[in-house]
Design an enzyme around this catalytic site. Structure first.
Site, PDB file in Angstrom:
ATOM      1  N   LYS A  13      -1.704  -6.283  -5.229  1.00  0.00           N
ATOM      2  CA  LYS A  13      -2.188  -5.540  -4.049  1.00  0.00           C
ATOM      3  C   LYS A  13      -3.720  -5.473  -3.989  1.00  0.00           C
ATOM      4  O   LYS A  13      -4.307  -5.684  -2.945  1.00  0.00           O
ATOM      5  CB  LYS A  13      -1.657  -4.095  -4.065  1.00  0.00           C
ATOM      6  CG  LYS A  13      -0.161  -3.957  -3.978  1.00  0.00           C
ATOM      7  CD  LYS A  13       0.259  -2.498  -3.842  1.00  0.00           C
ATOM      8  CE  LYS A  13      -0.164  -1.594  -4.972  1.00  0.00           C
ATOM      9  NZ  LYS A  13       0.431  -1.879  -6.282  1.00  0.00           N
ATOM     10  N   ARG A  88       2.521   6.337  -2.170  1.00  0.00           N
ATOM     11  CA  ARG A  88       3.265   6.000  -3.383  1.00  0.00           C
ATOM     12  C   ARG A  88       4.617   6.707  -3.395  1.00  0.00           C
ATOM     13  O   ARG A  88       5.396   6.513  -4.297  1.00  0.00           O
ATOM     14  CB  ARG A  88       2.527   6.484  -4.626  1.00  0.00           C
ATOM     15  CG  ARG A  88       1.367   5.627  -5.145  1.00  0.00           C
ATOM     16  CD  ARG A  88       1.786   4.377  -5.863  1.00  0.00           C
ATOM     17  NE  ARG A  88       1.175   4.102  -7.135  1.00  0.00           N
ATOM     18  CZ  ARG A  88      -0.034   3.615  -7.350  1.00  0.00           C
ATOM     19  NH1 ARG A  88      -0.849   3.388  -6.357  1.00  0.00           N
ATOM     20  NH2 ARG A  88      -0.438   3.346  -8.560  1.00  0.00           N
ATOM     21  N   ARG A 124      -4.753  -8.691 -16.922  1.00  0.00           N
ATOM     22  CA  ARG A 124      -5.749  -8.174 -15.965  1.00  0.00           C
ATOM     23  C   ARG A 124      -6.896  -7.477 -16.673  1.00  0.00           C
ATOM     24  O   ARG A 124      -6.700  -6.723 -17.615  1.00  0.00           O
ATOM     25  CB  ARG A 124      -5.059  -7.189 -15.020  1.00  0.00           C
ATOM     26  CG  ARG A 124      -6.007  -6.511 -14.046  1.00  0.00           C
ATOM     27  CD  ARG A 124      -5.294  -5.926 -12.871  1.00  0.00           C
ATOM     28  NE  ARG A 124      -4.465  -4.778 -13.212  1.00  0.00           N
ATOM     29  CZ  ARG A 124      -3.705  -4.148 -12.343  1.00  0.00           C
ATOM     30  NH1 ARG A 124      -3.658  -4.570 -11.087  1.00  0.00           N
ATOM     31  NH2 ARG A 124      -2.986  -3.116 -12.698  1.00  0.00           N
ATOM     32  N   ARG A 157      -7.802  -1.759 -18.374  1.00  0.00           N
ATOM     33  CA  ARG A 157      -7.652  -0.365 -17.951  1.00  0.00           C
ATOM     34  C   ARG A 157      -6.711   0.356 -18.902  1.00  0.00           C
ATOM     35  O   ARG A 157      -5.741  -0.227 -19.370  1.00  0.00           O
ATOM     36  CB  ARG A 157      -7.052  -0.339 -16.545  1.00  0.00           C
ATOM     37  CG  ARG A 157      -8.035   0.006 -15.472  1.00  0.00           C
ATOM     38  CD  ARG A 157      -7.481  -0.218 -14.110  1.00  0.00           C
ATOM     39  NE  ARG A 157      -6.173   0.390 -13.892  1.00  0.00           N
ATOM     40  CZ  ARG A 157      -5.474   0.259 -12.769  1.00  0.00           C
ATOM     41  NH1 ARG A 157      -5.967  -0.450 -11.780  1.00  0.00           N
ATOM     42  NH2 ARG A 157      -4.310   0.827 -12.624  1.00  0.00           N
ATOM     43  N   ARG A 168       4.799   3.092 -15.753  1.00  0.00           N
ATOM     44  CA  ARG A 168       4.335   2.828 -14.379  1.00  0.00           C
ATOM     45  C   ARG A 168       5.429   2.130 -13.575  1.00  0.00           C
ATOM     46  O   ARG A 168       5.637   2.418 -12.401  1.00  0.00           O
ATOM     47  CB  ARG A 168       3.070   1.955 -14.409  1.00  0.00           C
ATOM     48  CG  ARG A 168       1.881   2.722 -14.926  1.00  0.00           C
ATOM     49  CD  ARG A 168       0.686   1.812 -15.108  1.00  0.00           C
ATOM     50  NE  ARG A 168       0.159   1.304 -13.859  1.00  0.00           N
ATOM     51  CZ  ARG A 168      -0.631   0.241 -13.780  1.00  0.00           C
ATOM     52  NH1 ARG A 168      -0.972  -0.424 -14.860  1.00  0.00           N
ATOM     53  NH2 ARG A 168      -1.084  -0.154 -12.620  1.00  0.00           N
TER      54      ARG A 168
HETATM   55  P1  AMP Z   1      -3.642   2.104  -9.277  1.00  0.00           P
HETATM   56  O1  AMP Z   1      -5.082   1.779  -9.515  1.00  0.00           O
HETATM   57  O2  AMP Z   1      -3.257   2.046  -7.832  1.00  0.00           O
HETATM   58  O3  AMP Z   1      -2.713   1.318 -10.159  1.00  0.00           O
HETATM   59  O4  AMP Z   1      -3.456   3.633  -9.701  1.00  0.00           O
HETATM   60  C1  AMP Z   1      -3.712   4.086 -11.012  1.00  0.00           C
HETATM   61  C2  AMP Z   1      -3.087   5.438 -11.210  1.00  0.00           C
HETATM   62  O5  AMP Z   1      -3.660   6.369 -10.286  1.00  0.00           O
HETATM   63  C3  AMP Z   1      -1.585   5.507 -10.940  1.00  0.00           C
HETATM   64  O6  AMP Z   1      -0.820   5.119 -12.063  1.00  0.00           O
HETATM   65  C4  AMP Z   1      -1.410   6.971 -10.602  1.00  0.00           C
HETATM   66  O7  AMP Z   1      -1.435   7.777 -11.769  1.00  0.00           O
HETATM   67  C5  AMP Z   1      -2.691   7.285  -9.821  1.00  0.00           C
HETATM   68  N1  AMP Z   1      -2.500   7.051  -8.371  1.00  0.00           N
HETATM   69  C6  AMP Z   1      -3.061   6.090  -7.591  1.00  0.00           C
HETATM   70  N2  AMP Z   1      -2.668   6.203  -6.324  1.00  0.00           N
HETATM   71  C7  AMP Z   1      -1.836   7.264  -6.282  1.00  0.00           C
HETATM   72  C8  AMP Z   1      -1.074   7.880  -5.269  1.00  0.00           C
HETATM   73  N3  AMP Z   1      -1.098   7.425  -4.004  1.00  0.00           N
HETATM   74  N4  AMP Z   1      -0.318   8.964  -5.600  1.00  0.00           N
HETATM   75  C9  AMP Z   1      -0.290   9.441  -6.856  1.00  0.00           C
HETATM   76  N5  AMP Z   1      -0.953   8.899  -7.875  1.00  0.00           N
HETATM   77  C10 AMP Z   1      -1.731   7.806  -7.596  1.00  0.00           C
END
Ligand code: AMP
Length: 225
Positions: A13, A88, A124, A157, A168
């Site tokens: 994404k 999400r 990644r 990360r 996740r």
């Molecule tokens: P990402 O960078 O999108 O993989 O997000 C990293 C982490 O941020 C996720 O594993 C969640 O803990 C938190 N996170 C990101 N977007 C959301 C969302 N829309 N709702 C809740 N937690 C989020």
């Protein structure tokens, strides 16, 4: 245009959102980046989020929605935006409809096999300053672990580490996959095969967006997009 990218962690994404931003000039808004930035700056929201971030579970809706609302109110979002990582869960999708005043959203569901997802996450690398995404094998930073874009430090990360990945993926199945049923009947929902290269995945999205932009194709209710 209000674009939403749905997909498992590691479905690509973030990279695809970058490519859409580059070609169509809509800002990419990643709630993961917004959260990491708030934590780094130790804002009030960042302090609240820091206990929940990096563990593979979702951060509370009220925290993420507050961050997103603030970001979407900025001028550069007036003509549209690309959401990467939001919504999400169904409750966030309902809140987004309210923020968007019920206007249409174009939703791309990037479908990937679990094998591809795990391989991608494990390889990644991410810049800790600007969030630029690299791949150990196919797109390493040019100069060791220094970010090509901002000179920041590139690394894995915290939540890309093996012990967090399975959590996740579990969270994705439980909370995020129900969004497919939520959006599927909207008329602006597109399934994208996410198993190919970035260019192959982007080409499918480009096909839809070009038709919508030039008002030739089957995208319904184009005036409202
Ligand atoms: P990402 O960078 O999108 O993989 O997000 C990293 C982490 O941020 C996720 O594993 C969640 O803990 C938190 N996170 C990101 N977007 C959301 C969302 N829309 N709702 C809740 N937690 C989020």
């Amino acid at each position: 245009m209000r674009l939403i990218l749905l997909g498992a962690p590691g479905s690509g994404k973030g990279s695809i959102a970058d490519m859409i931003q580059q070609k169509y000039n809509f800002p990419k808004i990643s709630t993961g980046d917004l959260l990491r930035e708030a934590v780094k700056r130790q804002t009030e929201i960042g302090i609240k989020a820091s206990a929940q971030l990096g563990k593979g579970k979702l951060v509370d809706d009220d925290i993420v929605i507050a961050l997103l609302k603030e970001r979407l109110s900025q001028d550069d979002c007036r003509q549209g935006y690309i959401l990467d990582g939001f919504p999400r869960n169904v409750s966030q999708a309902v809140n987004l409809k309210v923020i968007n005043e019920q206007k249409n959203e174009i939703v791309f569901f990037i479908e990937t096999s679990e094998e591809v997802v795990i391989k991608r996450i494990m390889s990644r690398l991410t810049c800790s300053s600007c969030g630029a995404i690299y791949n150990i094998y196919t797109k390493p930073p040019k100069n060791n672990l220094v970010c090509d874009v901002c000179g920041g430090q590139v690394g894995q990360r915290q939540d890309d580490k093996p012990e967090v990945i399975s959590e996740r993926i579990r969270t994705y199945h439980k909370d995020t996959l129900p969004l497919v049923a939520f959006y599927e009947s909207s008329g602006h929902f597109y399934r994208i095969d996410g198993n190919g290269t970035r260019d192959e995945v982007f080409a499918q999205i480009e096909h839809v967006l070009d038709k919508a932009m030039f008002r030739k194709g089957p995208v319904k209710d184009q005036d409202s997009l």
